[in-house]
Motif scaffolding. Structure first.
Motif, PDB file in Angstrom:
ATOM      1  N   GLN A  99       0.822  -1.215   0.000  1.00 14.03           N
ATOM      2  CA  GLN A  99       0.000   0.000   0.000  1.00 14.03           C
ATOM      3  C   GLN A  99       0.857   1.266   0.000  1.00 14.03           C
ATOM      4  O   GLN A  99       0.319   2.368  -0.021  1.00 14.03           O
ATOM      5  CB  GLN A  99      -0.922  -0.011   1.223  1.00 14.03           C
ATOM      6  CG  GLN A  99      -1.916  -1.157   1.231  1.00 14.03           C
ATOM      7  CD  GLN A  99      -2.808  -1.162   2.466  1.00 14.03           C
ATOM      8  OE1 GLN A  99      -2.843  -0.191   3.230  1.00 14.03           O
ATOM      9  NE2 GLN A  99      -3.541  -2.251   2.670  1.00 14.03           N
ATOM     10  N   PHE A 100       2.165   1.086   0.031  1.00 16.49           N
ATOM     11  CA  PHE A 100       3.086   2.222   0.115  1.00 16.49           C
ATOM     12  C   PHE A 100       3.909   2.287  -1.172  1.00 16.49           C
ATOM     13  O   PHE A 100       4.768   1.424  -1.403  1.00 16.49           O
ATOM     14  CB  PHE A 100       4.012   2.080   1.325  1.00 16.49           C
ATOM     15  CG  PHE A 100       3.293   1.914   2.638  1.00 16.49           C
ATOM     16  CD1 PHE A 100       2.075   2.521   2.873  1.00 16.49           C
ATOM     17  CD2 PHE A 100       3.833   1.132   3.639  1.00 16.49           C
ATOM     18  CE1 PHE A 100       1.403   2.369   4.076  1.00 16.49           C
ATOM     19  CE2 PHE A 100       3.189   0.976   4.854  1.00 16.49           C
ATOM     20  CZ  PHE A 100       1.956   1.590   5.075  1.00 16.49           C
ATOM     21  N   PRO A 101       3.676   3.278  -2.018  1.00 14.76           N
ATOM     22  CA  PRO A 101       4.416   3.383  -3.283  1.00 14.76           C
ATOM     23  C   PRO A 101       5.927   3.382  -3.066  1.00 14.76           C
ATOM     24  O   PRO A 101       6.444   4.029  -2.157  1.00 14.76           O
ATOM     25  CB  PRO A 101       3.945   4.727  -3.853  1.00 14.76           C
ATOM     26  CG  PRO A 101       2.594   4.942  -3.241  1.00 14.76           C
ATOM     27  CD  PRO A 101       2.690   4.366  -1.855  1.00 14.76           C
ATOM     28  N   GLY A 102       6.614   2.605  -3.908  1.00  8.21           N
ATOM     29  CA  GLY A 102       8.070   2.585  -3.850  1.00  8.21           C
ATOM     30  C   GLY A 102       8.649   1.735  -2.749  1.00  8.21           C
ATOM     31  O   GLY A 102       9.863   1.736  -2.531  1.00  8.21           O
ATOM     32  N   LYS A 103       7.808   0.962  -2.043  1.00  8.36           N
ATOM     33  CA  LYS A 103       8.279   0.090  -0.981  1.00  8.36           C
ATOM     34  C   LYS A 103       7.607  -1.273  -1.137  1.00  8.36           C
ATOM     35  O   LYS A 103       6.402  -1.330  -1.385  1.00  8.36           O
ATOM     36  CB  LYS A 103       7.949   0.655   0.409  1.00  8.36           C
ATOM     37  CG  LYS A 103       8.489   2.052   0.666  1.00  8.36           C
ATOM     38  CD  LYS A 103       8.046   2.546   2.043  1.00  8.36           C
ATOM     39  CE  LYS A 103       8.486   3.981   2.280  1.00  8.36           C
ATOM     40  NZ  LYS A 103       8.060   4.469   3.627  1.00  8.36           N
ATOM     41  N   MET A 104       8.387  -2.353  -0.963  1.00  8.27           N
ATOM     42  CA  MET A 104       7.767  -3.670  -1.009  1.00  8.27           C
ATOM     43  C   MET A 104       8.633  -4.709  -0.317  1.00  8.27           C
ATOM     44  O   MET A 104       9.856  -4.545  -0.196  1.00  8.27           O
ATOM     45  CB  MET A 104       7.473  -4.111  -2.442  1.00  8.27           C
ATOM     46  CG  MET A 104       8.673  -4.589  -3.236  1.00  8.27           C
ATOM     47  SD  MET A 104       8.252  -5.449  -4.792  1.00  8.27           S
ATOM     48  CE  MET A 104       7.589  -7.008  -4.194  1.00  8.27           C
ATOM     49  N   HIS A 105       8.000  -5.775   0.127  1.00  3.88           N
ATOM     50  CA  HIS A 105       8.720  -6.922   0.677  1.00  3.88           C
ATOM     51  C   HIS A 105       9.143  -7.806  -0.497  1.00  3.88           C
ATOM     52  O   HIS A 105       8.495  -8.811  -0.802  1.00  3.88           O
ATOM     53  CB  HIS A 105       7.846  -7.689   1.662  1.00  3.88           C
ATOM     54  CG  HIS A 105       7.926  -7.161   3.054  1.00  3.88           C
ATOM     55  ND1 HIS A 105       9.075  -7.236   3.813  1.00  3.88           N
ATOM     56  CD2 HIS A 105       7.010  -6.525   3.820  1.00  3.88           C
ATOM     57  CE1 HIS A 105       8.871  -6.682   5.000  1.00  3.88           C
ATOM     58  NE2 HIS A 105       7.629  -6.236   5.034  1.00  3.88           N
ATOM     59  N   ALA A 106      10.253  -7.422  -1.123  1.00  5.18           N
ATOM     60  CA  ALA A 106      10.752  -8.129  -2.297  1.00  5.18           C
ATOM     61  C   ALA A 106      11.806  -9.170  -1.951  1.00  5.18           C
ATOM     62  O   ALA A 106      12.406  -9.759  -2.841  1.00  5.18           O
ATOM     63  CB  ALA A 106      11.321  -7.126  -3.294  1.00  5.18           C
ATOM     64  N   CYS A 107      12.031  -9.404  -0.650  1.00  5.87           N
ATOM     65  CA  CYS A 107      13.034 -10.386  -0.241  1.00  5.87           C
ATOM     66  C   CYS A 107      12.454 -11.421   0.720  1.00  5.87           C
ATOM     67  O   CYS A 107      13.166 -12.311   1.169  1.00  5.87           O
ATOM     68  CB  CYS A 107      14.229  -9.684   0.404  1.00  5.87           C
ATOM     69  SG  CYS A 107      15.772 -10.624   0.333  1.00  5.87           S
ATOM     70  N   GLY A 108      11.169 -11.283   1.061  1.00  2.93           N
ATOM     71  CA  GLY A 108      10.518 -12.297   1.881  1.00  2.93           C
ATOM     72  C   GLY A 108      10.647 -12.128   3.374  1.00  2.93           C
ATOM     73  O   GLY A 108      10.340 -13.050   4.136  1.00  2.93           O
ATOM     74  N   HIS A 109      11.077 -10.946   3.827  1.00  2.00           N
ATOM     75  CA  HIS A 109      11.200 -10.750   5.265  1.00  2.00           C
ATOM     76  C   HIS A 109       9.844 -10.781   5.960  1.00  2.00           C
ATOM     77  O   HIS A 109       9.771 -11.070   7.158  1.00  2.00           O
ATOM     78  CB  HIS A 109      11.919  -9.433   5.563  1.00  2.00           C
ATOM     79  CG  HIS A 109      13.320  -9.387   5.058  1.00  2.00           C
ATOM     80  ND1 HIS A 109      14.182  -8.347   5.323  1.00  2.00           N
ATOM     81  CD2 HIS A 109      14.034 -10.265   4.301  1.00  2.00           C
ATOM     82  CE1 HIS A 109      15.357  -8.578   4.750  1.00  2.00           C
ATOM     83  NE2 HIS A 109      15.277  -9.729   4.117  1.00  2.00           N
ATOM     84  N   ASP A 110       8.780 -10.488   5.219  1.00  2.20           N
ATOM     85  CA  ASP A 110       7.433 -10.631   5.781  1.00  2.20           C
ATOM     86  C   ASP A 110       7.177 -12.087   6.152  1.00  2.20           C
ATOM     87  O   ASP A 110       6.605 -12.386   7.204  1.00  2.20           O
ATOM     88  CB  ASP A 110       6.376 -10.125   4.802  1.00  2.20           C
ATOM     89  CG  ASP A 110       6.547 -10.684   3.388  1.00  2.20           C
ATOM     90  OD1 ASP A 110       7.626 -11.217   3.055  1.00  2.20           O
ATOM     91  OD2 ASP A 110       5.597 -10.566   2.584  1.00  2.20           O
ATOM     92  N   GLY A 111       7.637 -13.008   5.307  1.00  2.00           N
ATOM     93  CA  GLY A 111       7.496 -14.430   5.613  1.00  2.00           C
ATOM     94  C   GLY A 111       8.399 -14.881   6.741  1.00  2.00           C
ATOM     95  O   GLY A 111       7.992 -15.674   7.602  1.00  2.00           O
ATOM     96  N   HIS A 112       9.627 -14.384   6.772  1.00  2.00           N
ATOM     97  CA  HIS A 112      10.552 -14.743   7.854  1.00  2.00           C
ATOM     98  C   HIS A 112       9.970 -14.335   9.212  1.00  2.00           C
ATOM     99  O   HIS A 112      10.015 -15.114  10.177  1.00  2.00           O
ATOM    100  CB  HIS A 112      11.900 -14.047   7.654  1.00  2.00           C
ATOM    101  CG  HIS A 112      12.552 -14.342   6.339  1.00  2.00           C
ATOM    102  ND1 HIS A 112      13.631 -13.631   5.867  1.00  2.00           N
ATOM    103  CD2 HIS A 112      12.284 -15.278   5.381  1.00  2.00           C
ATOM    104  CE1 HIS A 112      14.000 -14.102   4.696  1.00  2.00           C
ATOM    105  NE2 HIS A 112      13.187 -15.094   4.374  1.00  2.00           N
ATOM    106  N   THR A 113       9.451 -13.105   9.282  1.00  2.00           N
ATOM    107  CA  THR A 113       8.871 -12.615  10.531  1.00  2.00           C
ATOM    108  C   THR A 113       7.657 -13.446  10.928  1.00  2.00           C
ATOM    109  O   THR A 113       7.493 -13.817  12.100  1.00  2.00           O
ATOM    110  CB  THR A 113       8.476 -11.131  10.381  1.00  2.00           C
ATOM    111  OG1 THR A 113       9.660 -10.356  10.154  1.00  2.00           O
ATOM    112  CG2 THR A 113       7.766 -10.614  11.622  1.00  2.00           C
TER     113      THR A 113
END
Length: 393
Positions: A99-113
């Motif tokens: 939802q934030f332009p120019g920012k994304m979880h492109a490395c999977g840290h959302d999954g790690h957390t």
């Protein structure tokens, strides 16, 4: 001591699959860059506190450390997950896209957390371990040389939250979801950055004999640098020297005063790392001097090599084999990418694992990357079982 079939199993986490996916997708939709993870840290800390952990916030920035002691065991283990996102515009088209332009979880840290949170909830609820559990939610893994791991260490991580060994994990695109990739010894490369400024003598493009052209010197240097790995590094060793940027000039009729280059240098052995620096410095000096120019070098050593300790790697391999079966435990190749988990391993024994993210997964740092939710229960169960096995009575 718990019987083998009493340790955490995949079936213990299957009922939590939808809940874990919802958490992961919430984090994916609300990414925060390195050193900006305030809301992510709050989200993580509040969940941990609600489950009964002793939670310390703002360790090395937005880092969160959760501790729980059960029984009178003297062993202590740490498990780390990273939390930050990348400055990338997402192109997945997912319903839960950033939802934030120019920012994304492109490395999977959302999954790690999410996986570590899933294990944290299970371990707090069952409490089938004997000793001290430390859960480290780290900020700023993507920050480069000055990253969250070193910041947490500088903030007294080891002294404030002592532990015997540390474990971490990263997802691995290209490997089947639910598989683990294991390797003892060097795993991921040291990463160094070199900025070079070549100074010549500017002038009119029609009178090159009155100038010292830094562009010519820079181009010659780029070609010379290609020999460093090919002719100075043992062929049985792996190394990379990449010229990532080259900038000079603004007009076609002007020979500029300066040219700048930036290099990424990767290696897996300290001796090779030293050879690379020595040869790069020597080539810069000789090549540039040969064209009558001068050079300034800013050589910054970044993350060291990720080196998995043999005993902890053998232990982690036993855990994942028990969990998913030997056929889903694969050998991991050397990975030329770097990881600031290496800073922890310089001080404490441990192991960094890789978890398959799907054979058709987009590559890491791609605007089309997404963490495979089907791996969440596998990762959470693995962390829970590893903690129980390490902290047995």
């Amino acid at each position: 001591m718990l019987r083998d079939n009493s340790y955490a199993r995949l079936s213990d986490f299957e009922p939590k699959a939808q809940e874990l996916a919802a958490i992961r997708q919430h984090l994916h939709a609300h990414p925060e860059l390195s050193f900006e993870e305030a809301e992510t840290a709050r989200f993580v800390a509040e969940k941990l506190q609600s489950w009964g952990y002793e939670v310390t916030r703002n360790v090395g920035g937005h880092g969160v450390v959760a501790r729980m002691k059960v029984g009178d065991g003297t062993r202590s283990v740490a498990i780390r997950a990273d939390m930050d996102a990348l400055p990338i515009e997402e192109e997945t088209g997912l319903a839960y896209a950033s939802q934030f332009p120019g920012k994304m979880h492109a490395c999977g840290h959302d999954g790690h957390t999410t996986m570590l949170l899933g294990a944290a909830e299970y371990l707090a609820r069952t409490r089938r371990f004997d000793g001290t559990l430390n859960l480290i939610f780290q900020p700023a893994e993507e920050a480069g040389a000055v990253s969250g791991a070193q910041a947490m260490i500088d903030d007294g991580l080891f002294e404030r939250f002592p532990f015997d060994a540390i474990f971490g994990l990263h997802n691995h695109p290209g490997a089947p979801a639910g598989t683990f990739l294991m390797r003892s010894g060097p795993l991921m490369a040291a990463s160094d950055t070199v900025d070079i400024t070549i100074r010549g003598k500017g002038g009119h493009a029609s009178r090159p004999h009155l100038t010292v052209d830094p562009i010519v010197a820079a181009c010659s240097l780029v070609m010379a640098l290609q020999t460093v790995v090919a002719r100075n590094v043992d062929p049985t060793q792996a190394a990379v020297v990449t010229v990532g940027t080259i900038h000079s000039g603004k007009a076609t009729n002007v020979i500029p005063e300066t040219a700048t280059l930036s290099l990424s240098v990767r290696s897996f052995e300290p001796k090779v790392r030293d050879v690379l620096e020595r040869r790069i410095r020597a080539l810069v000096a000789s090549q540039v001097e040969g064209y009558g120019a001068t050079a300034e070098i800013d050589y910054v050593r970044g993350h060291p090599v990720v080196v998995n300790a043999p005993e902890e790697t053998e232990f982690a391999t036993e855990v994942v084999t028990e969990l998913v079966g030997a056929e889903k435990v694969l050998p991991c190749p050397l990975i030329p990418g770097s990881e600031d988990f290496s800073h922890f391993l310089e001080h404490k024994p441990g192991c960094f694992l890789r978890l398959g993210n799907g054979e058709n997964s987009a590559i890491l740092h791609s605007p089309k990357f997404d963490f495979a939710d089907e791996s969440l229960t596998t990762g959470a169960a693995m962390w829970a079982r590893l903690a129980e096995r390490y902290l047995h009575d």
